[in-house]
Design an enzyme around this catalytic site. Structure first.
Site, PDB file in Angstrom:
ATOM      1  CE  LYS A 177      -1.576   2.748   0.742  1.00 16.47           C
ATOM      2  NZ  LYS A 177      -0.986   3.129  -0.732  1.00 16.47           N
ATOM      3  CB  SER A 188       2.130   1.069  -0.317  1.00 15.66           C
ATOM      4  OG  SER A 188       1.405   2.175  -1.026  1.00 15.66           O
ATOM      5  CB  SER A 213       0.791   2.070  -4.011  1.00 15.84           C
ATOM      6  OG  SER A 213       2.250   1.977  -3.825  1.00 15.84           O
TER       7      SER A 213
END
Length: 486
Positions: free
Chosen positions: A112, A187, A211
């Protein structure tokens, strides 16, 4: 909308789904060249150890898929190909030399965007930080590399990690591999999309509002939100911040349950400062047979009505477990008022992220909170109260939170797991217009605020409990549906 699921995903998530439900037909065996990118990280590492494939060869296989499919997905947004190839060659030399190999040796990995990786940007999707390049690895990055992964890139996020869609002005929008017209979640949306499309071997994400869990659900992969404090978030911060926030955690995403265990074991434990005083031991379950478990099931809640398509798949899972002699109860609940839980969660959540706000935005939150009626329990009202929360009020909410922790603890005296939704629907169409809290989605043929489903993030999150998102089936439109295991 262009359907891309068959092209990207054939042979991947269905194999994982079959571990949870017998309703999915068994796929025909796939050619090795197609099947390999969808194997679990554990399987990939085993192939490397057995010298069935070289580390550089495996990396190049994924890079070819990235070249072919990432332009449509936009899941991977930064790469270090030259550095990755050097590391893969070194990993191949280690195999030939008979050296001791880590549990993920040779597994290509992306991570990420919000995790620091030396030499790559960390922007959190904010144009103000588009030229910010990390000088050292985050702790999760380094521990995964120490376990043997070949890290080659970073995956997309929403602005400030604050959406269930993954788009920003720095990198653009990420699409769902099952349907390019839909969100992959957020996210950690780029993480979920890259895994589902067979562009990477394993991933790491963060979770304060589902997320990790949300992209796993939307993309048909696995994700684990650890208990708060189990994995150090050092190096997962914006603009050099070093304090660790409330509620938020970091953890793995993968294509299989065993990968989550390997990755969590790799990531877990304190940072250097805390590690001088304590070590982490995670006990394994003493139960080894499915029939030994007692499982509660929660399909929906008045705070966040769940679409029938999601409820149906969780009900099928509950029936499957009951047929296999698991003790299943659809009435058992912790003694918690879920309206209060939702209120406490949203205000503590927004308080935890309020430090990112500019002075002007904070001052507006203070004004809004002061002007709103006390009985206004809309998401906007709760959000602004949280954004401007006085510390005394935070302490009072924290006391309520800890009483809820005790209620969960009492519940787990009788039950091993709670099964519930991750989100209220399968992946929804892209909708990037206006402010997030004003957007809507369709649940059981009704337009509802998209932010209502934050309840399912907080149901376990506010009390720091671990939750795993696991794929269990598909909607009538062929979109993945997962379950949240608390």
């Amino acid at each position: 909308m262009h359907r891309a699921g068959g092209e990207f995903l054939h042979g991947g998530p269905d194999n994982m789904v079959r571990a949870w439900t017998s309703s999915i037909p068994v796929a025909e065996p796939l050619p090795m060249s197609l099947a390999l990118p969808f194997q679990t990280a554990k399987q990939l590492a085993a192939a490397v150890r057995k010298k069935k494939i070289g580390c550089l060869e495996l990396l190049d296989l994924y890079l070819k898929r990235v070249e072919a499919y990432n332009p449509e997905l936009n899941a991977i947004i930064a790469t270090d190909i030259e550095g990755a190839r050097k590391r893969a060659k070194a990993a191949d030399r280690a195999v030939r030399a008979g050296k001791k190999l880590g549990p993920l040796h040779g597994v290509p990995m992306t991570i990420k965007e919000s995790f620091d990786v030396a030499g790559l940007p960390t922007t959190w999707g904010d144009p103000a930080f588009k030229d910010t390049v990390a000088t050292q690895n985050s702790l999760v990055t380094q521990r995964m590399m120490d376990a043997g992964v070949t890290l080659f890139g970073k995956t997309n996020v929403p602005l400030n990690l604050a959406d269930w869609q993954s788009y920003n002005e720095v990198y653009g929008s990420t699409n769902n591999p099952w349907d390019l017209g839909r969100t992959p979640g957020g996210s950690s949306g780029g993480s979920g999309a890259a895994l589902a499309a067979g562009l990477t071997g394993i991933e790491a994400g963060s979770d304060i509002g589902a997320s990790i869990r949300n992209p796993a659900h939307y993309c048909g992969v696995w994700g684990h939100k650890p208990s708060w404090g189990v994995v150090s978030p050092k190096g997962h911060a914006l603009a050099g911040a070093v304090a660790y926030g409330d509620i938020g955690v970091v953890g793995p995403l993968a294509r299989g349950a065993e990968d989550l265990e390997i990755a969590l074991t790799t990531m877990a434990g304190p940072d250097a400062i805390d590690g001088r005083g304590w070590t982490l031991t995670l006990p394994r379950s003493k139960k080894t047979r499915l029939r030994d478990f007692k499982v509660a099931v929660l399909l929906t809640d008045p705070n966040a009505e769940v679409d029938d398509s999601v409820q149906e798949q969780i009900s099928k899972l509950a029936s499957f477990l009951a047929k296999n002699k698991v003790k299943v109860n659809d009435k058992a609940r912790p003694e918690i008022d879920t309206v209060e839980l939702n209120d406490v969660y949203i205000r503590l959540l927004r308080a935890a992220t309020s430090g990112r706000m500019s002075d002007a935005v904070y001052e507006q939150a203070v004004k809004d909170a002061a002007s709103l009626p006390a009985d206004d329990m809309s998401y906007f009202a709760q959000m602004q109260r949280g954004n401007s929360l006085p510390h005394r009020t935070w302490l009072q909410l924290n006391e309520k939170r800890h009483r809820m922790r005790l209620a969960w603890d009492a519940f787990f005296e009788d039950y091993d797991l709670m099964l519930c939704p991750v989100a209220v629907t399968a992946a929804f169409p892209h909708d990037q217009a206006g402010l997030r809290h004003k957007r809507t989605i369709v649940v059981n043929n009704k337009q509802v605020p998209v932010v209502d489903q934050i309840f399912w993030a907080g149901y376990s999150g506010v009390t720091w409990l671990p939750s795993t998102a696991a794929p269990i089936g598909q909607s009538q439109e062929g979109l993945p549906i997962g379950v949240q295991i608390i």
